[in-house]
Write a protein that holds these residues in place. Structure first.
Motif, PDB file in Angstrom:
ATOM      1  N   PHE A   9       0.827  -1.209   0.000  1.00 20.94           N
ATOM      2  CA  PHE A   9       0.000   0.000   0.000  1.00 20.94           C
ATOM      3  C   PHE A   9       0.859   1.257   0.000  1.00 20.94           C
ATOM      4  CE2 PHE A   9      -2.158   3.367   2.480  1.00 20.94           C
ATOM      5  CZ  PHE A   9      -3.242   3.592   1.644  1.00 20.94           C
ATOM      6  N   PHE A  10       1.875   1.263   0.856  1.00 13.13           N
ATOM      7  CA  PHE A  10       2.715   2.458   0.979  1.00 13.13           C
ATOM      8  C   PHE A  10       3.758   2.572  -0.127  1.00 13.13           C
ATOM      9  CE2 PHE A  10       1.150   1.874   5.342  1.00 13.13           C
ATOM     10  CZ  PHE A  10       0.698   3.153   5.614  1.00 13.13           C
ATOM     11  N   LEU A  11       4.253   1.429  -0.603  1.00 11.62           N
ATOM     12  CA  LEU A  11       5.342   1.463  -1.583  1.00 11.62           C
ATOM     13  C   LEU A  11       4.871   1.395  -3.024  1.00 11.62           C
ATOM     14  CD1 LEU A  11       7.966  -0.867   0.162  1.00 11.62           C
ATOM     15  CD2 LEU A  11       7.843   1.638   0.188  1.00 11.62           C
ATOM     16  N   ALA A  12       3.602   1.013  -3.244  1.00 18.10           N
ATOM     17  CA  ALA A  12       3.109   0.900  -4.620  1.00 18.10           C
ATOM     18  C   ALA A  12       1.792   1.628  -4.840  1.00 18.10           C
ATOM     19  CB  ALA A  12       2.959  -0.573  -5.004  1.00 18.10           C
ATOM     20  N   VAL A  13       0.805   1.362  -4.017  1.00 19.28           N
ATOM     21  CA  VAL A  13      -0.530   1.919  -4.251  1.00 19.28           C
ATOM     22  C   VAL A  13      -0.525   3.448  -4.147  1.00 19.28           C
ATOM     23  CG1 VAL A  13      -2.916   2.008  -3.444  1.00 19.28           C
ATOM     24  CG2 VAL A  13      -1.701  -0.183  -3.518  1.00 19.28           C
ATOM     25  N   ILE A  14      -0.026   3.979  -3.026  1.00 17.79           N
ATOM     26  CA  ILE A  14       0.004   5.434  -2.871  1.00 17.79           C
ATOM     27  C   ILE A  14       0.806   6.112  -3.986  1.00 17.79           C
ATOM     28  CG2 ILE A  14       0.902   7.314  -1.439  1.00 17.79           C
ATOM     29  CD1 ILE A  14      -0.106   5.886   0.996  1.00 17.79           C
ATOM     30  N   PRO A  15       1.976   5.583  -4.365  1.00 17.82           N
ATOM     31  CA  PRO A  15       2.712   6.215  -5.473  1.00 17.82           C
ATOM     32  C   PRO A  15       1.945   6.233  -6.792  1.00 17.82           C
ATOM     33  CG  PRO A  15       4.208   4.875  -4.191  1.00 17.82           C
ATOM     34  CD  PRO A  15       2.824   4.579  -3.676  1.00 17.82           C
ATOM     35  N   PHE A  16       1.015   5.269  -7.008  1.00 21.41           N
ATOM     36  CA  PHE A  16       0.189   5.348  -8.213  1.00 21.41           C
ATOM     37  C   PHE A  16      -0.609   6.648  -8.226  1.00 21.41           C
ATOM     38  CE2 PHE A  16      -0.188   0.429  -8.539  1.00 21.41           C
ATOM     39  CZ  PHE A  16       1.084   0.373  -9.069  1.00 21.41           C
ATOM     40  N   GLY A  17      -0.973   7.114  -7.024  1.00 18.62           N
ATOM     41  CA  GLY A  17      -1.744   8.342  -6.908  1.00 18.62           C
ATOM     42  C   GLY A  17      -0.940   9.601  -7.173  1.00 18.62           C
ATOM     43  N   PHE A  18       0.386   9.448  -7.321  1.00 15.11           N
ATOM     44  CA  PHE A  18       1.222  10.617  -7.628  1.00 15.11           C
ATOM     45  C   PHE A  18       0.823  11.258  -8.953  1.00 15.11           C
ATOM     46  CE2 PHE A  18       5.162   9.008  -5.074  1.00 15.11           C
ATOM     47  CZ  PHE A  18       4.463   9.204  -3.895  1.00 15.11           C
ATOM     48  N   LEU A  19       0.125  10.484  -9.793  1.00 11.10           N
ATOM     49  CA  LEU A  19      -0.299  11.004 -11.093  1.00 11.10           C
ATOM     50  C   LEU A  19      -1.113  12.289 -10.930  1.00 11.10           C
ATOM     51  CD1 LEU A  19      -0.569  10.691 -14.181  1.00 11.10           C
ATOM     52  CD2 LEU A  19      -2.588   9.260 -13.770  1.00 11.10           C
ATOM     53  N   LEU A  20      -1.915  12.365  -9.855  1.00  9.55           N
ATOM     54  CA  LEU A  20      -2.737  13.548  -9.623  1.00  9.55           C
ATOM     55  C   LEU A  20      -1.887  14.816  -9.578  1.00  9.55           C
ATOM     56  CD1 LEU A  20      -5.236  15.180  -8.744  1.00  9.55           C
ATOM     57  CD2 LEU A  20      -4.819  14.388  -6.400  1.00  9.55           C
ATOM     58  N   THR A  21      -0.861  14.812  -8.750  1.00  9.98           N
ATOM     59  CA  THR A  21      -0.031  16.006  -8.595  1.00  9.98           C
ATOM     60  C   THR A  21       0.896  16.212  -9.788  1.00  9.98           C
ATOM     61  OG1 THR A  21      -0.001  15.552  -6.219  1.00  9.98           O
ATOM     62  CG2 THR A  21       1.518  17.220  -7.027  1.00  9.98           C
ATOM     63  N   GLN A  22       1.552  15.125 -10.198  1.00  9.96           N
ATOM     64  CA  GLN A  22       2.568  15.256 -11.240  1.00  9.96           C
ATOM     65  C   GLN A  22       1.953  15.664 -12.572  1.00  9.96           C
ATOM     66  OE1 GLN A  22       5.515  14.358  -9.745  1.00  9.96           O
ATOM     67  NE2 GLN A  22       6.950  14.831 -11.380  1.00  9.96           N
ATOM     68  N   TYR A  23       0.741  15.189 -12.869  1.00  8.99           N
ATOM     69  CA  TYR A  23       0.069  15.576 -14.115  1.00  8.99           C
ATOM     70  C   TYR A  23      -0.468  16.995 -14.024  1.00  8.99           C
ATOM     71  CZ  TYR A  23      -3.577  15.955 -17.666  1.00  8.99           C
ATOM     72  OH  TYR A  23      -4.370  16.398 -18.694  1.00  8.99           O
ATOM     73  N   THR A  24      -1.050  17.344 -12.870  1.00  7.97           N
ATOM     74  CA  THR A  24      -1.598  18.691 -12.737  1.00  7.97           C
ATOM     75  C   THR A  24      -0.501  19.742 -12.890  1.00  7.97           C
ATOM     76  OG1 THR A  24      -3.337  17.908 -11.231  1.00  7.97           O
ATOM     77  CG2 THR A  24      -2.860  20.265 -11.229  1.00  7.97           C
ATOM     78  N   ILE A  25       0.589  19.555 -12.152  1.00  7.05           N
ATOM     79  CA  ILE A  25       1.670  20.551 -12.199  1.00  7.05           C
ATOM     80  C   ILE A  25       2.681  20.138 -13.270  1.00  7.05           C
ATOM     81  CG2 ILE A  25       3.291  21.928 -10.855  1.00  7.05           C
ATOM     82  CD1 ILE A  25       1.845  21.114  -8.350  1.00  7.05           C
ATOM     83  N   THR A  26       2.266  20.203 -14.485  1.00  6.74           N
ATOM     84  CA  THR A  26       3.153  19.950 -15.617  1.00  6.74           C
ATOM     85  C   THR A  26       2.783  20.920 -16.732  1.00  6.74           C
ATOM     86  OG1 THR A  26       4.132  18.181 -16.941  1.00  6.74           O
ATOM     87  CG2 THR A  26       1.734  18.262 -16.856  1.00  6.74           C
ATOM     88  N   GLY A  27       3.600  20.939 -17.772  1.00  5.68           N
ATOM     89  CA  GLY A  27       3.336  21.860 -18.869  1.00  5.68           C
ATOM     90  C   GLY A  27       3.907  23.246 -18.642  1.00  5.68           C
ATOM     91  N   PHE A  28       4.611  23.442 -17.504  1.00  7.42           N
ATOM     92  CA  PHE A  28       5.193  24.759 -17.236  1.00  7.42           C
ATOM     93  C   PHE A  28       6.359  25.079 -18.170  1.00  7.42           C
ATOM     94  CE2 PHE A  28       6.449  21.570 -14.065  1.00  7.42           C
ATOM     95  CZ  PHE A  28       7.808  21.456 -14.322  1.00  7.42           C
TER      96      PHE A  28
END
Length: 541
Positions: free
Chosen positions: A230-249
């Motif tokens: 959960f901590f080493l795989a599942v939560i990091p899958f959720g990084f897409l939310l932040t990393q995708y939102t704050i891109t294109g700069f």
């Protein structure tokens, strides 16, 4: 120091030193440069369209903790890039930096990764916009909601692409004005939505829920929220939310040749767009999580949110008119965002074609009488249509009676955008670190802090990119009993496939003729930055 034409202003003179004529119209202010990156980041787009990716892979803590931590790391990435654009303010800046600091091969790989990422982010934002347009109409009009289909959303997506293409072709100056408006739409729109979510719902979740609640709706680890997985795989899958939102700069880079005072203005455009978006996005996301409704048993309805995303929250705690207003504000912001994405992608395609790295480069670098790369806009639109086509395939992880539709294709496209863009950033960031104090500093720089900032930025990019290439759902795991191609996260297939094609192309052909950015000034032009004299169509060494 290079001798420049006294008739040139400082921006055109610096561009000439870098090897290019001032072909694009320099009509963008520093604020407009910031505005396009702020618009592409678009907290009203990424925060909502990928909310499910964060919530299903960790729950509230995946948002309340992951967002600020990743935002700080992304800001560090942006600061390293701000230093680079201050020194080398060109439209193809990302791959130009790599070519300057690491040679033609580094530039070739960087350029293609960046171009693929920009095309994917244009496709992802345009499709997300179409989805929210459909949700808005469905919330206001019951009959429309009853006839929902993926085909209808795809047609709306084609309409969005057509609209943003026409707007981009019409006028570069109009684009600058639209981006200025977009900034205030995002600020006012986000403030309005936060106000609605704070004052209108009858009840809100507790601080304990928002900052400690864990939820695993990924399908992995049997729903466990305490396992190592959960901590080493599942939560990091959720990084897409932040990393995708704050891109294109990197749009601030691609529009630097159209920006006044680019060496300073483009640098500020990058880090300010990230910092302001990180703060605004966090406030917006917290307001959404606090507003999550309870289920029939009086517990937070995690399952409902996991299945329905932000639309479920809005329609559950607000009446249809207000919920529709919130969705309309977001859909409009996403339209602004998609328009800016098209601008950035087409300028990158123009710049990369100007240096003859794209098949048919003569066509894509051609400008209209309004000095707009219209053909490049058309190609970006066409690629967006193709890469998003799998979204027509419905992916239901639930049952016919209780469907759980997962937008695997959308997550894949957004993952391609994140992986392509951030890997293209990593190459020049690493090369700048390797150059150390030999690097030619611009008017805006990080001083000695580059020694720890640059390697940290590269590490973050590599780790997150690796996670985003993993299967999002159990049915996408090869050789598993539930495996089905419709579940597959095709981000690694596209990304690694592009890298393979680039490698083969380089070894077989490109290394014989691609020698880096091609100077477009004539023999009377200034000396190249390395001291050599260039002529027309002279490659940058």
């Amino acid at each position: 120091m290079a001798v420049t034409d006294p008739k040139l202003d400082a921006d055109a003179a610096r561009l000439a030193e870098l090897g290019y004529k001032q072909d694009l119209k320099r009509s963008w202010s520093s604020f407009s440069n910031f505005a396009i990156s702020f618009s592409i980041i678009s907290i009203l787009a990424g925060c909502f369209t990928n909310f499910g990716a964060g919530f299903n892979n960790g729950g509230p803590i995946s948002i309340s903790w992951s967002w600020p931590i990743l935002s700080v790391l992304i800001l560090i990435i942006g600061l390293t890039m701000a230093e680079l654009v201050s020194s080398y303010p060109t439209s193809g800046g990302i791959y130009w930096w790599a070519s300057k600091l690491g040679g033609p091969r580094a530039g070739f790989y960087t350029g293609w990764l960046n171009l693929v990422g920009l095309m994917a982010v244009t496709a992802g934002v345009a499709y997300g916009c179409a989805t929210f347009i459909d949700l808005t109409i469905s919330t206001w009009w019951t009959a429309w909601a009853e006839d929902y289909s993926l085909g209808r959303v795809y047609l709306l997506f084609l309409g969005v692409l057509a609209f943003i293409s026409v707007i981009n072709i019409f006028s570069g100056h109009l684009m600058a004005v639209m981006n200025n408006i977009s900034v205030w739409w995002h600020v006012a729109g986000a403030a309005t939505i936060v106000g609605i979510l704070v004052f209108v719902p009858d009840q809100h979740q507790s601080f304990s829920y928002v900052f400690t609640e864990r939820f695993n709706n990924s399908g992995f680890s049997d729903g466990s929220t305490s396992s190592f997985a959960f901590f080493l795989a599942v939560i990091p899958f959720g990084f897409l939310l932040t990393q995708y939102t704050i891109t294109g700069f990197d749009a601030s880079v691609h529009l630097s040749e159209e920006t006044q005072g680019a060496s300073h203005g483009a640098a500020q455009g990058i880090w300010r767009s990230i910092a302001y978006s990180a703060i605004g996005g966090y406030v917006l996301l917290l307001a959404v999580v606090f507003a999550i409704p309870d289920d029939a048993m009086g517990n937070p309805d995690n399952a409902g949110v996991g299945a329905g995303g932000v639309a479920f929250i809005f329609t559950s705690v607000l009446d249809s008119k207000v919920a529709g207003l919130v969705l309309f504000i977001s859909a409009s912001a996403q339209l602004f965002c998609a328009t800016s994405c098209m601008t950035s992608a087409s300028r990158m395609l123009y710049a990369f074609s100007r240096d003859r790295a794209v098949p048919g480069s003569g066509l894509w670098q051609r400008l209209t009488s309004a000095q707009v790369p219209a053909n490049a806009v058309g190609l970006v639109a066409l690629v967006s249509i193709v890469v998003t086509a799998p979204a027509l395939v419905e992916v239901n992880l639930g049952t016919p009676e209780e469907p759980l539709i997962v937008p695997v294709a959308f997550y894949a496209v957004t993952s391609i955008a994140v992986i392509g863009l951030y890997l293209s950033f990593a190459i020049p960031i690493y090369l700048r670190w390797r150059h150390g104090d030999r690097f030619e500093l611009g008017s805006w720089n990080n001083g000695a802090k580059y020694k720890w900032m640059n390697p940290l930025a590269v590490l973050e990019i590599v780790l997150v990119s690796g996670y985003l290439m993993m299967p999002f759902v159990p049915g996408a795991v090869p050789f598993s009993d539930d495996f089905d191609w419709k579940f597959v996260n095709y981000a690694p297939i596209v990304t690694l496939g592009v890298l393979l094609l680039i490698t083969v192309w380089w070894e077989v052909s490109a290394k014989k003729w691609f020698t880096g950015p091609v100077r477009t000034i004539d023999d009377a032009a200034p000396a190249a930055p390395d001291g050599g004299v260039s002529g027309s169509a002279t490659p940058f060494p």
